[in-house]
Design an enzyme around this catalytic site. Structure first.
Site: not given
Ligand code: NAD
Ligand code: ZN
Length: 251
Positions: A26, A37, A105-106, A123, A222
């Site tokens: 994400a 998230f 998932i985008d 996912h 990250n």
């Protein structure tokens, strides 16, 4: 311009790679305006996910699932690929990266020009829906009109099955073919770049581990520490767009 040792190390790792895999979460899409998230203030600090068994068991859970999804629609629709996605697409275009394995998932990797067959979605995809039983495809804007008119959650026109976004919920089985392809690509990789994942969701987070144990160089980009920093060859706690964009030479 001053030499930046972290960027230099990343550039060098990319130059040496013969078959890289990019693994995204994400965090690569936050710069496109889609919240993650687990960043402070992320979606989870506000609402617990709805388990797949609840979706199957209760009309109320299905209604809440769809209500949340449609509430996010403007965000998803407005999101365009950012510099991080463009850098990843460039690595694929050059042939440096053989595949992109994503927890997202985008659909933004495809949107940035990575061919469908080189994006492995662990996912699933939230930009369309399908019947859980016969897999017939449904478009969200059509489902939304009916949902907002009468509040009923969608059922399949063909078989009567429940229609759900084409995502993998908590408690739902992982997609067999995507998992198999991800494992094959991971085993073949000599460089494995993680971008924007907290690496706490398994089995997805098992891939960087597998790559490392299989001899690949492991790079993690990250903002915050991740569960696998200790085994990584290079950890860059920096923003993805600027870091990957600079290292790859993409604006
Ligand atoms: P996560 O939310 O657990 O972790 C995201 C990580 O990215 C965080 O550690 C954060 O520090 C870091 N990050 C955020 N923005 C960054 C930036 N610009 N630069 C560098 N680092 C940044 O995400 P996850 O590991 O992908 O797990 C969340 C799950 O939820 C995924 O499996 C996915 O299916 C789903 N999800 C998807 C999306 C999407 O498709 N865009 C968005 C939210 C959640
Ligand atoms: Zn059906």
């Amino acid at each position: 311009m001053a030499i930046d040792p972290e960027i230099t190390a990343l550039t060098r790792a990319i130059e040496r790679a013969r078959r890289a895999v990019v693994f995204t979460g994400a965090g690569i899409s936050t710069e496109s305006g889609i919240p993650d998230f687990r960043s402070p203030g992320g979606i989870w600090t506000r609402m617990a996910p709805i388990d797949f068994s609840d979706f199957l068991a209760s009309e109320e859970a299905r209604r809440e699932t769809w209500r949340r999804r449609f509430a996010m629609e403007e965000t998803f629709r407005a999101a365009a690929p950012n510099r991080g996605h463009r850098a990843v697409a460039e690595l694929v275009r050059r042939g440096t990266a053989a595949a992109v394995i994503t927890q997202n998932i985008d659909g933004l990797h495809q949107g940035s020009g990575v061919p469908d067959e080189q994006v492995i979605e662990l996912h699933g995809n939230t930009t369309y829906a399908h019947c859980l039983d016969c897999k017939a495809r449904y478009e969200l804007h059509v489902l939304r009109i009916a949902f907002e008119r009468d509040g009923d959650t969608p059922l399949c026109d063909d078989c009567g099955g429940y229609v759900k976004t084409a995502t993998i919920s908590f408690g739902q089985a992982m997609p067999v073919e995507a998992m198999r392809r991800a494992e094959t690509e991971t085993r073949a990789a000599d460089l494995f770049i993680v971008a924007g994942s907290s690496l706490v969701v398994y089995p997805a987070a098992g891939f960087p581990e597998l790559a490392k144990h299989n001899g690949a160089k492991l790079v993690i980009i990250n903002r915050e520490p991740t569960g696998l920093d200790a085994i990584a060859d290079l950890v860059l706690n920096r923003s993805i767009g600027e870091t990957l964009g600079t290292a790859v030479g993409v604006d």
